[in-house]
Design a protein around this motif. Structure first.
Motif, PDB file in Angstrom:
ATOM      1  N   TRP A   1     -11.865  60.958 -28.535  1.00  0.00           N
ATOM      2  CA  TRP A   1     -12.319  59.603 -28.184  1.00  0.00           C
ATOM      3  C   TRP A   1     -13.832  59.614 -27.962  1.00  0.00           C
ATOM      4  O   TRP A   1     -14.548  58.725 -28.437  1.00  0.00           O
ATOM      5  CB  TRP A   1     -11.574  59.136 -26.937  1.00  0.00           C
ATOM      6  CG  TRP A   1     -12.015  57.845 -26.346  1.00  0.00           C
ATOM      7  CD1 TRP A   1     -11.588  56.592 -26.693  1.00  0.00           C
ATOM      8  CD2 TRP A   1     -12.940  57.659 -25.266  1.00  0.00           C
ATOM      9  NE1 TRP A   1     -12.203  55.654 -25.893  1.00  0.00           N
ATOM     10  CE2 TRP A   1     -13.032  56.282 -25.016  1.00  0.00           C
ATOM     11  CE3 TRP A   1     -13.694  58.530 -24.491  1.00  0.00           C
ATOM     12  CZ2 TRP A   1     -13.850  55.760 -24.020  1.00  0.00           C
ATOM     13  CZ3 TRP A   1     -14.513  58.013 -23.504  1.00  0.00           C
ATOM     14  CH2 TRP A   1     -14.580  56.638 -23.281  1.00  0.00           C
TER      15      TRP A   1
ATOM     16  N   ARG B   1     -16.781  57.531 -29.769  1.00  0.00           N
ATOM     17  CA  ARG B   1     -17.631  56.636 -28.982  1.00  0.00           C
ATOM     18  C   ARG B   1     -19.119  56.986 -29.086  1.00  0.00           C
ATOM     19  O   ARG B   1     -19.964  56.097 -29.107  1.00  0.00           O
ATOM     20  CB  ARG B   1     -17.185  56.682 -27.525  1.00  0.00           C
ATOM     21  CG  ARG B   1     -17.867  55.660 -26.665  1.00  0.00           C
ATOM     22  CD  ARG B   1     -17.101  55.492 -25.375  1.00  0.00           C
ATOM     23  NE  ARG B   1     -17.739  54.537 -24.535  1.00  0.00           N
ATOM     24  CZ  ARG B   1     -17.327  53.302 -24.341  1.00  0.00           C
ATOM     25  NH1 ARG B   1     -16.239  52.893 -24.952  1.00  0.00           N
ATOM     26  NH2 ARG B   1     -17.963  52.481 -23.548  1.00  0.00           N
TER      27      ARG B   1
ATOM     28  N   ILE C   1      -4.716  48.186 -29.597  1.00  0.00           N
ATOM     29  CA  ILE C   1      -4.696  49.290 -28.645  1.00  0.00           C
ATOM     30  C   ILE C   1      -3.315  49.939 -28.502  1.00  0.00           C
ATOM     31  O   ILE C   1      -3.212  51.127 -28.205  1.00  0.00           O
ATOM     32  CB  ILE C   1      -5.244  48.812 -27.286  1.00  0.00           C
ATOM     33  CG1 ILE C   1      -5.539  49.991 -26.374  1.00  0.00           C
ATOM     34  CG2 ILE C   1      -4.327  47.813 -26.656  1.00  0.00           C
ATOM     35  CD1 ILE C   1      -6.284  49.609 -25.122  1.00  0.00           C
TER      36      ILE C   1
ATOM     37  N   ARG D   1     -14.734  51.279 -28.919  1.00  0.00           N
ATOM     38  CA  ARG D   1     -15.120  51.093 -27.515  1.00  0.00           C
ATOM     39  C   ARG D   1     -13.948  50.699 -26.612  1.00  0.00           C
ATOM     40  O   ARG D   1     -14.100  49.903 -25.685  1.00  0.00           O
ATOM     41  CB  ARG D   1     -16.242  50.075 -27.372  1.00  0.00           C
ATOM     42  CG  ARG D   1     -17.500  50.406 -28.135  1.00  0.00           C
ATOM     43  CD  ARG D   1     -18.221  51.493 -27.392  1.00  0.00           C
ATOM     44  NE  ARG D   1     -19.605  51.607 -27.833  1.00  0.00           N
ATOM     45  CZ  ARG D   1     -20.110  52.743 -28.296  1.00  0.00           C
ATOM     46  NH1 ARG D   1     -19.358  53.795 -28.396  1.00  0.00           N
ATOM     47  NH2 ARG D   1     -21.363  52.813 -28.652  1.00  0.00           N
ATOM     48  N   VAL D   2     -12.768  51.258 -26.901  1.00  0.00           N
ATOM     49  CA  VAL D   2     -11.624  51.042 -26.008  1.00  0.00           C
ATOM     50  C   VAL D   2     -11.990  51.633 -24.653  1.00  0.00           C
ATOM     51  O   VAL D   2     -12.501  52.756 -24.567  1.00  0.00           O
ATOM     52  CB  VAL D   2     -10.358  51.711 -26.587  1.00  0.00           C
ATOM     53  CG1 VAL D   2      -9.224  51.691 -25.580  1.00  0.00           C
ATOM     54  CG2 VAL D   2      -9.941  51.025 -27.870  1.00  0.00           C
ATOM     55  N   ARG D   3     -11.739  50.873 -23.604  1.00  0.00           N
ATOM     56  CA  ARG D   3     -12.057  51.336 -22.251  1.00  0.00           C
ATOM     57  C   ARG D   3     -11.247  52.580 -21.916  1.00  0.00           C
ATOM     58  O   ARG D   3     -10.132  52.770 -22.392  1.00  0.00           O
ATOM     59  CB  ARG D   3     -11.799  50.229 -21.247  1.00  0.00           C
ATOM     60  CG  ARG D   3     -12.778  49.084 -21.368  1.00  0.00           C
ATOM     61  CD  ARG D   3     -12.617  48.067 -20.254  1.00  0.00           C
ATOM     62  NE  ARG D   3     -11.370  48.227 -19.540  1.00  0.00           N
ATOM     63  CZ  ARG D   3     -10.440  47.273 -19.425  1.00  0.00           C
ATOM     64  NH1 ARG D   3     -10.618  46.103 -19.957  1.00  0.00           N
ATOM     65  NH2 ARG D   3      -9.335  47.500 -18.760  1.00  0.00           N
ATOM     66  N   LEU D   4     -11.805  53.410 -21.066  1.00  0.00           N
ATOM     67  CA  LEU D   4     -11.230  54.709 -20.742  1.00  0.00           C
ATOM     68  C   LEU D   4      -9.841  54.605 -20.107  1.00  0.00           C
ATOM     69  O   LEU D   4      -8.921  55.318 -20.518  1.00  0.00           O
ATOM     70  CB  LEU D   4     -12.178  55.496 -19.831  1.00  0.00           C
ATOM     71  CG  LEU D   4     -11.736  56.896 -19.458  1.00  0.00           C
ATOM     72  CD1 LEU D   4     -11.540  57.761 -20.698  1.00  0.00           C
ATOM     73  CD2 LEU D   4     -12.747  57.534 -18.512  1.00  0.00           C
ATOM     74  N   LEU D   5      -9.661  53.759 -19.114  1.00  0.00           N
ATOM     75  CA  LEU D   5      -8.377  53.704 -18.409  1.00  0.00           C
ATOM     76  C   LEU D   5      -7.223  53.287 -19.326  1.00  0.00           C
ATOM     77  O   LEU D   5      -6.192  53.985 -19.372  1.00  0.00           O
ATOM     78  CB  LEU D   5      -8.465  52.797 -17.181  1.00  0.00           C
ATOM     79  CG  LEU D   5      -7.206  52.769 -16.307  1.00  0.00           C
ATOM     80  CD1 LEU D   5      -6.841  54.164 -15.821  1.00  0.00           C
ATOM     81  CD2 LEU D   5      -7.407  51.831 -15.138  1.00  0.00           C
ATOM     82  N   PRO D   6      -7.343  52.196 -20.087  1.00  0.00           N
ATOM     83  CA  PRO D   6      -6.237  51.872 -20.999  1.00  0.00           C
ATOM     84  C   PRO D   6      -6.004  52.979 -22.033  1.00  0.00           C
ATOM     85  O   PRO D   6      -4.861  53.277 -22.376  1.00  0.00           O
ATOM     86  CB  PRO D   6      -6.683  50.580 -21.683  1.00  0.00           C
ATOM     87  CG  PRO D   6      -7.736  50.006 -20.816  1.00  0.00           C
ATOM     88  CD  PRO D   6      -8.374  51.161 -20.097  1.00  0.00           C
ATOM     89  N   PHE D   7      -7.080  53.584 -22.513  1.00  0.00           N
ATOM     90  CA  PHE D   7      -6.952  54.688 -23.465  1.00  0.00           C
ATOM     91  C   PHE D   7      -6.119  55.812 -22.845  1.00  0.00           C
ATOM     92  O   PHE D   7      -5.152  56.287 -23.440  1.00  0.00           O
ATOM     93  CB  PHE D   7      -8.341  55.203 -23.869  1.00  0.00           C
ATOM     94  CG  PHE D   7      -8.295  56.434 -24.727  1.00  0.00           C
ATOM     95  CD1 PHE D   7      -8.124  56.328 -26.097  1.00  0.00           C
ATOM     96  CD2 PHE D   7      -8.411  57.699 -24.160  1.00  0.00           C
ATOM     97  CE1 PHE D   7      -8.068  57.463 -26.896  1.00  0.00           C
ATOM     98  CE2 PHE D   7      -8.357  58.828 -24.945  1.00  0.00           C
ATOM     99  CZ  PHE D   7      -8.186  58.713 -26.314  1.00  0.00           C
TER     100      PHE D   7
END
Length: 142
Positions: A55, A59, A89, A112-118
């Motif tokens: 990831w 990024r 996602i 740029r998927v946010r870290l927590l949902p990833f």
């Protein structure tokens, strides 16, 4: 030591390097080495950590993807990015699938998927895979 070895095997398997953490987990289960819950946890944690590295590649260094040393071929990335745009996602639940999972996590970083949902989606998918492997082993082993 065996937990650390399994963690590293799973990490390498999720960072676009060849590896088979599933075989390592099965070998440890078959020989009775280690607590099964801790083995599944070590494999899951290592595989998620490897996906996090991938990831990060997406990024922060995707602009280097044209270099021959970059671990994802441009065609694989383009295909994964298309799937990611189309399905979103939730596709990260399938990050455990061989061959396509690593490019998906790379595409998630680039998108740029946010870290927590990833981390949540990748962890669910990867833990589910290792739990299924353990359940199949336990059913076979009797």
């Amino acid at each position: 030591m065996m937990y650390a070895g399994l963690f590293l095997s799973a990490l390498a398997s999720a960072t676009l390097l060849p590896g088979s953490s599933e075989a390592a987990l099965l070998a440890l289960l078959a020989t009775g080495n280690g607590d099964p819950a801790l083995l599944v946890a070590a494999a899951t944690a290592g595989n998620v950590a490897g996906s996090l590295l991938t990831w990060g590649l997406g990024r922060y260094v995707l602009h280097l993807s044209e270099h021959p040393w970059f671990p994802v071929r441009p065609t694989d990335y383009t295909r994964a990015a298309g799937w990611f745009r189309r399905y979103g996602i939730w596709l990260l639940l399938f990050s455990w699938v061989p061959v396509v999972g690593d490019p998906l996590t790379l595409a998630a970083g680039a998108a740029r998927v946010r870290l927590l949902p990833f981390l949540l989606l990748v962890s669910l998918g990867k833990a589910g895979r290792y739990l299924a492997i353990f359940a199949a082993f336990a059913a076979w082993d009797g």
